[in-house]
Design an enzyme around this catalytic site. Sequence first.
Site, short mmCIF file in Angstrom:
data_model
loop_
_atom_site.label_atom_id
_atom_site.label_comp_id
_atom_site.label_asym_id
_atom_site.label_seq_id
_atom_site.Cartn_x
_atom_site.Cartn_y
_atom_site.Cartn_z
CG ASP A 30 50.01 40.28 61.40
OD1 ASP A 30 49.69 39.76 60.31
OD2 ASP A 30 50.07 41.52 61.57
CG PHE A 149 47.98 28.18 43.26
CD1 PHE A 149 48.52 29.03 42.32
CD2 PHE A 149 48.72 27.09 43.66
CE1 PHE A 149 49.78 28.80 41.78
CE2 PHE A 149 49.98 26.84 43.13
CZ PHE A 149 50.51 27.69 42.19
CG LEU A 254 35.06 31.59 29.57
CD1 LEU A 254 34.64 30.63 28.45
CD2 LEU A 254 35.88 32.73 28.97
N GLY A 257 31.01 40.61 32.88
CA GLY A 257 30.34 41.48 33.84
C GLY A 257 31.14 42.75 34.05
CB CYS A 264 45.14 38.30 43.81
SG CYS A 264 45.40 37.77 45.50
CE LYS A 267 48.99 41.81 45.25
NZ LYS A 267 49.98 40.79 45.36
C1 UDX Z 1 42.62 34.96 42.65
C2 UDX Z 1 43.01 33.58 42.05
O1 UDX Z 1 41.82 32.92 41.58
C3 UDX Z 1 43.69 32.74 43.11
O2 UDX Z 1 44.10 31.48 42.56
C4 UDX Z 1 44.90 33.50 43.62
O3 UDX Z 1 45.55 32.78 44.62
C5 UDX Z 1 44.49 34.87 44.15
O4 UDX Z 1 43.79 35.57 43.15
P1 UDX Z 1 40.66 35.80 44.26
O5 UDX Z 1 41.28 37.16 44.16
O6 UDX Z 1 40.23 35.29 45.60
O7 UDX Z 1 41.68 34.70 43.69
O8 UDX Z 1 39.37 35.81 43.33
P2 UDX Z 1 38.85 35.11 42.00
O9 UDX Z 1 37.84 34.09 42.33
O10 UDX Z 1 39.98 34.70 41.13
O11 UDX Z 1 38.10 36.35 41.32
C6 UDX Z 1 38.81 37.52 40.94
C7 UDX Z 1 37.90 38.54 40.32
O12 UDX Z 1 37.46 38.12 39.04
C8 UDX Z 1 36.62 38.83 41.12
O13 UDX Z 1 36.41 40.23 41.13
C9 UDX Z 1 35.54 38.11 40.35
O14 UDX Z 1 34.29 38.71 40.50
C10 UDX Z 1 36.07 38.27 38.92
N1 UDX Z 1 35.57 37.24 37.98
C11 UDX Z 1 35.86 35.93 38.19
C12 UDX Z 1 34.84 37.61 36.87
O15 UDX Z 1 34.57 38.81 36.65
N2 UDX Z 1 34.42 36.65 36.00
C13 UDX Z 1 34.69 35.34 36.17
O16 UDX Z 1 34.28 34.53 35.33
C14 UDX Z 1 35.44 34.97 37.32
#
Ligand code: UDX
Length: 437
Positions: A30, A149, A254, A257, A264, A267
């Site tokens: 890095d 993922f 589901l 909130g 991720c 964007k």
């Molecule tokens: C996400 C994808 O899940 C992952 O597979 C990918 O590689 C990167 O992006 P991440 O950003 O770590 O992962 O978080 P994730 O668990 O997906 O949650 C994303 C956002 O959605 C969070 O702010 C979470 O609070 C929100 N969320 C998630 C909800 O508001 N409701 C839900 O039911 C699930």
Amino acid sequence: MRISVIGCGYLGAVHAACMAKLGHDVVGIDVDERKIGELSAARAPFYEPGLEDLLREVQDTGRLSFTTDMAAAMESSVHFICVGTPQKKGENGADLTYVDAATSGLLPYLSAGAIVVGKSTVPVGTAARLTELLSKQQPDAHIVWNPEFLREGHAVSDTLSPDRLVYGVVDGSEDHPAVAVLDQVYATPLSNGTPRLVTDHATAELVKTAANSFLATKISFINAMAELCEAAGADVTRLADAIGLDDRIGRKFLNAGIGFGGGCLPKDIRAFMARAGELGADQALTFLREVDAINMRRRSRVVELTRELCGGSLLGKRISVLGAAFKPESDDVRDSPALSIAAQLQLQGSVVTVTDPKALSNAALRFPELHYETDTAKAVDGADALLLLTEWREYSDLDPYELASSVASSRILDGRNVLDPAKWRAAGWTYRGLGRP
Ligand code: UDX
């Protein structure tokens, strides 16, 4: 195998440690000296459950090292590109500066037959462009797109035991020489039954953005239902429980909130729309604009609900915000809905105190104007309203009876619908959820 991992952020640091755990010799590279210093001392530069223990465990084996010197990649036959692809400033598209710099930096050190494995989330067509770049310098090297993922907060287990592995190779063929090499890299998860799909470059790139778009759509769908439930006096959490029992729908993702955030989903859906436009297929993704709009509306809705909860005015009201990270078990505040709401409330005249078990230093860098407090009891002391915005376990477990004596007014807005409304109301609180009566 000897492996290099370029980029040691949320993705690369975990990937490097996990590859060493799988038995490979790994060097993490890095440009950020501070990060490399921390990782070399087996300290995680960010909060990720299990990462620090894993770093310590694998560094003791001598199979993992970190450096800022790209020349260290020379001895590796497999190179993972794990750098960030943030949103471009002032545009929706992805900024590929770091992917391009990592690939160009690596070129002089590639041996014949070397395999460059892209893990970063990129616009479709990137692998083809990098293949061209590579072919000029080292025509015998290969590019594979192998999307990642992992979820923050579960990154170590998601990397060691992924749901699936996708290898995008130039001809989409099982017989491509890189397939057998990657099978060796992932021998352990494959032997544990992880499904593996070989595709062409473009399909592999699209798999990642399609998956994230689907997840974002699922969350915005339930948040749209929350809007309807509010208008009709229904309960979105029970609605989600009921529709989620249909296994074609499923209950995961589901939770209505304050909406999705993080480095991720927001964007990635925007970059996907921008790329579709470049390809002349923008109509196919116009629905994602609505997904984004529903998501952003959640934040303004919470500000309005807080105003209502405070009797019609936010001016001078002391608001305590529980949670700053974009989700629990993370210190990541990139596009965190919790922080964005806290900042809005402050702008509208409230006196906001934010607390979080892990994310306060990152939050303070991003929003220095907010007031931060590490101790939950102090953060809620004298509050006119509490907002639970990141569902850390310690916040969902709070005792409404104990808490009532520290606040100025027993009013709570449950931005993640994780509290039991009956229990909080019984303890004398004015409780508001999102999409709940
Ligand atoms: C996400 C994808 O899940 C992952 O597979 C990918 O590689 C990167 O992006 P991440 O950003 O770590 O992962 O978080 P994730 O668990 O997906 O949650 C994303 C956002 O959605 C969070 O702010 C979470 O609070 C929100 N969320 C998630 C909800 O508001 N409701 C839900 O039911 C699930």
